[in-house]
Enzyme design. Structure first.
Site, mmCIF file in Angstrom:
data_model
loop_
_atom_site.group_PDB
_atom_site.id
_atom_site.type_symbol
_atom_site.label_atom_id
_atom_site.label_comp_id
_atom_site.label_asym_id
_atom_site.label_seq_id
_atom_site.Cartn_x
_atom_site.Cartn_y
_atom_site.Cartn_z
ATOM 1 N N LYS A 184 0.882 -1.165 0.000
ATOM 2 C CA LYS A 184 0.000 0.000 0.000
ATOM 3 C C LYS A 184 0.918 1.213 0.000
ATOM 4 O O LYS A 184 1.547 1.553 0.982
ATOM 5 C CB LYS A 184 -0.902 -0.011 1.249
ATOM 6 C CG LYS A 184 -2.270 0.655 1.037
ATOM 7 C CD LYS A 184 -2.201 2.141 0.721
ATOM 8 C CE LYS A 184 -1.795 2.941 1.926
ATOM 9 N NZ LYS A 184 -1.735 4.421 1.603
ATOM 10 N N SER A 242 2.652 6.308 12.296
ATOM 11 C CA SER A 242 2.223 6.894 13.567
ATOM 12 C C SER A 242 1.606 5.858 14.485
ATOM 13 O O SER A 242 1.151 4.791 14.044
ATOM 14 C CB SER A 242 1.190 7.997 13.303
ATOM 15 O OG SER A 242 -0.020 7.438 12.828
ATOM 16 N N ARG A 243 1.563 6.196 15.774
ATOM 17 C CA ARG A 243 0.958 5.287 16.738
ATOM 18 C C ARG A 243 -0.541 5.130 16.483
ATOM 19 O O ARG A 243 -1.072 4.018 16.570
ATOM 20 C CB ARG A 243 1.177 5.772 18.171
ATOM 21 C CG ARG A 243 0.707 4.748 19.194
ATOM 22 C CD ARG A 243 0.695 5.262 20.638
ATOM 23 N NE ARG A 243 1.973 5.732 21.085
ATOM 24 C CZ ARG A 243 2.270 5.930 22.379
ATOM 25 N NH1 ARG A 243 1.361 5.677 23.316
ATOM 26 N NH2 ARG A 243 3.457 6.398 22.730
ATOM 27 N N GLY A 246 -1.023 2.950 13.325
ATOM 28 C CA GLY A 246 -0.548 1.596 13.608
ATOM 29 C C GLY A 246 -1.470 0.858 14.554
ATOM 30 O O GLY A 246 -1.757 -0.336 14.361
ATOM 31 N N GLU A 265 5.710 -0.670 13.413
ATOM 32 C CA GLU A 265 6.688 0.202 14.083
ATOM 33 C C GLU A 265 6.034 1.560 14.207
ATOM 34 O O GLU A 265 5.656 2.169 13.209
ATOM 35 C CB GLU A 265 7.975 0.287 13.264
ATOM 36 C CG GLU A 265 9.022 1.168 13.917
ATOM 37 C CD GLU A 265 10.069 1.639 12.931
ATOM 38 O OE1 GLU A 265 10.352 2.856 12.916
ATOM 39 O OE2 GLU A 265 10.596 0.805 12.168
ATOM 40 N N CYS A 302 12.613 7.730 12.905
ATOM 41 C CA CYS A 302 11.983 7.042 14.032
ATOM 42 C C CYS A 302 12.945 6.858 15.194
ATOM 43 O O CYS A 302 12.511 6.580 16.311
ATOM 44 C CB CYS A 302 11.427 5.686 13.585
ATOM 45 S SG CYS A 302 12.577 4.732 12.587
ATOM 46 N N GLU A 395 6.295 11.624 21.730
ATOM 47 C CA GLU A 395 7.093 11.896 20.537
ATOM 48 C C GLU A 395 6.576 13.144 19.834
ATOM 49 O O GLU A 395 5.374 13.332 19.654
ATOM 50 C CB GLU A 395 7.015 10.702 19.579
ATOM 51 C CG GLU A 395 7.807 10.906 18.296
ATOM 52 C CD GLU A 395 7.620 9.761 17.298
ATOM 53 O OE1 GLU A 395 8.604 9.406 16.637
ATOM 54 O OE2 GLU A 395 6.491 9.238 17.192
#
Length: 538
Positions: A184, A242-243, A246, A265, A302, A395
């Site tokens: 993707k 991104s969190r 993810g 990740e 990252c 972050e």
């Protein structure tokens, strides 16, 4: 090679049936031609079905065949490198040297995995010979090895248009293990992804592999990406981002009727601990290295060090003065997308207005220019205030870091115990510091995937020993790595063969060891062929 803006569903091009989107030049804010057409639901389904069909054949490819395929991809990318780098520069505003290095890294990753699968020992073959005379029950003949999972969905990352994109580490490791891949593509660099994707597709064709071994789809992650993770024929996923995104995809993967592994990740602030001896002996040089690290790639790595803990002492002035000087002299930085810039500006504004952390140094803020330019900023706080405000460890994706001063030894240990999972933790110290802060190191081993000593975490070597992972939320599975040859293990599972005749076993498990790989035979590692059964079992 040319850019069409069409998805690649195996050897077929997607249709132009929906409203296209455009890549944006971060330096100017202008849209880049051509338009890119999102994959339709029917095309998404077809990509998954072609991948499942291809798996039956590709999963049985030999190590030499897969190695030739991976090397072919690397050669193809290198043959169009100038076109790829030119387009990537337009879509990311990253400097040519960075993109040249990332191209080399991408091809190096492919060739690393080619070497691994060609040698073959990575499958972890184990043989336990039968013992028919064992009492009270005979022992059966047992043999096991790693086998691929099935079609894998890979999500391109915004900050690495090559090394974590169409032919990046997730794709390379999944293909090496014997899994078809559906990428993707990231909307920040679709043209770059298409150019590289076409190199992969040509390699599939030229190596005589099934059509569905590789597909590349354009479209929003919330629609195309989610549909792929939900698809019953997809068996695993790999993601860098991104969190929030993810976590959403993790939950989709886990909530399927048949849950699948999803290796995400996500966020990491990568703490740096500067111990007394190092601060005293080389404070200014550490400051220079730190500034280079947290502004590298505009702070969009990252592994960027996002919080720095200074040991309590009288030797911090050279370090702090040098760091402030470097931040104030920083040129403007261009972020990759409008949303990344908006998030950075919002996070910096919130930290400024929070009244907890103060501004220690700030570069001149760029004037609005239509691009995605921002300035660097250094925040500062004392350790007691940091401990009282746990939200400060969040972050911030961009060229900023938080300096935590006057941190005593027991406070460092308390801070380390309270950390979330991170990709890295860095320690600057002397031999004496290491002895005196041994407990800190022990704590950090449980919090991160990679401990860095007297260096900086940015710059991830692609090698056999590298671990680019960490406890949640830095990744969804802290036992894994997305960089290095160990990344191949994510997309495999162990299969045991009990009582099979030798001729019906995979070559890796046959007594004659025709591939000459390392295997564990009756508890001993060996490359020997026709290892004799222990005399007690003969």
């Amino acid at each position: 090679m040319g850019i069409t803006g069409r998805s690649m569903i195996g050897f077929r091009d997607g249709a132009a049936e929906v409203e296209p989107f455009h890549a944006t030049n971060p330096a100017t804010g202008e849209h880049l031609p051509p338009g890119f057409f999102p994959a339709t639901p029917e095309e998404t389904d077809l990509a998954a079905r072609l991948a499942a069909d291809a798996f039956a054949v590709y999963s049985r490819s030999s190590g030499k065949e897969k190695a030739a395929f991976l090397r072919k991809i690397a050669d193809k990318i290198e043959s169009v490198a100038s076109e790829v780098i030119d387009r990537a520069g337009q879509e990311t505003a990253l400097p040519q040297a960075r993109l040249q290095g990332e191209t080399a890294r991408t091809c190096g990753q492919l060739r690393l995995f080619a070497t691994v699968v060609e040698e073959g020992s990575w499958v972890g073959a184990r043989i336990d010979h039968a013992d028919p005379d064992r009492k009270p029950l005979p022992k059966p003949d047992l043999r096991s090895m790693l086998r691929p999972l099935g079609p894998v969905v890979v999500f391109g990352a915004s900050n690495f248009p090559l090394a974590f994109s169409a032919a990046g580490g997730d794709t390379a490791s999944a293909l090496a293990a014997g899994n078809p891949v559906i990428v993707k593509a990231h909307a920040a660099h679709p043209g770059t992804s298409e150019l590289v994707g076409r190199a992969v597709r040509e390699s599939v064709r030229e190596c005589g592999l099934p059509e569905g071994v590789f597909s590349l789809l354009f479209g929003a992650g919330a629609r195309v990406g989610a549909a792929l993770v939900k698809h019953p024929l997809v068996k695993a996923g790999g993601f860098t981002g991104s969190r929030s995104a993810g976590r959403t995809l993790m939950d989709i993967a886990a909530s399927r009727p048949e849950p699948i592994p999803f290796y995400a990740e996500m966020s990491s602030t990568n703490p740096v601990f500067i111990l007394p001896g190092a601060l005293r002996e080389r404070g200014e040089s550490i400051a220079a290295g730190l500034h280079s690290s947290f502004t590298m790639g505009a702070g969009q790595f990252c592994t960027k060090p996002g919080m720095v803990f200074l040991a309590d002492g009288q030797d911090e002035a050279p370090f702090r003065n040098k760091l402030r000087e470097l931040v104030e002299a920083s040129a403007e930085f261009r972020l990759l997308t409008a949303s990344i810039r908006s998030s950075y500006q919002s996070a910096v504004a919130n930290r400024k207005s929070g009244g907890i952390a103060s501004i220690a140094a700030e570069a001149p803020q760029p004037l609005p220019s239509g691009g995605f330019a921002v300035g660097s900023i250094l925040f500062e706080i004392d350790s007691a205030s940091f401990l009282k405000n746990p939200g400060l460890d969040a972050e911030i994706f961009g060229p900023t870091t938080l300096l935590v001063r006057n941190t005593k030894s027991d406070e460092m240990q308390e801070i380390a115990r309270n950390l979330e999972g991170h990709l890295t933790a860095t320690i600057h110290g002397t031999d004496r510091d290491l002895r005196e802060f041994a407990e800190l190191i022990s704590i950090l081993e449980r919090k991160v995937g990679r401990l860095v000593f007297n260096s900086f975490p940015t710059g991830v070597e692609v090698s056999h020993a590298m671990v680019h992972g960490g406890p949640y939320p830095s990744t969804s599975d802290g036992r894994s790595t997305s960089v290095g040859s160990q990344a191949i293990f994510r997309f495999t599972r162990a299969v045991c063969y009990q009582g099979f005749p030798d001729h019906a076993l995979p070559d890796e498990l046959k007594d004659a060891n025709p591939l000459g790989i390392w295997r564990m035979v009756d508890g001993q590692m060996t490359q020997e062929v026709n290892v004799p059964v222990p005399s007690s079992r003969a």
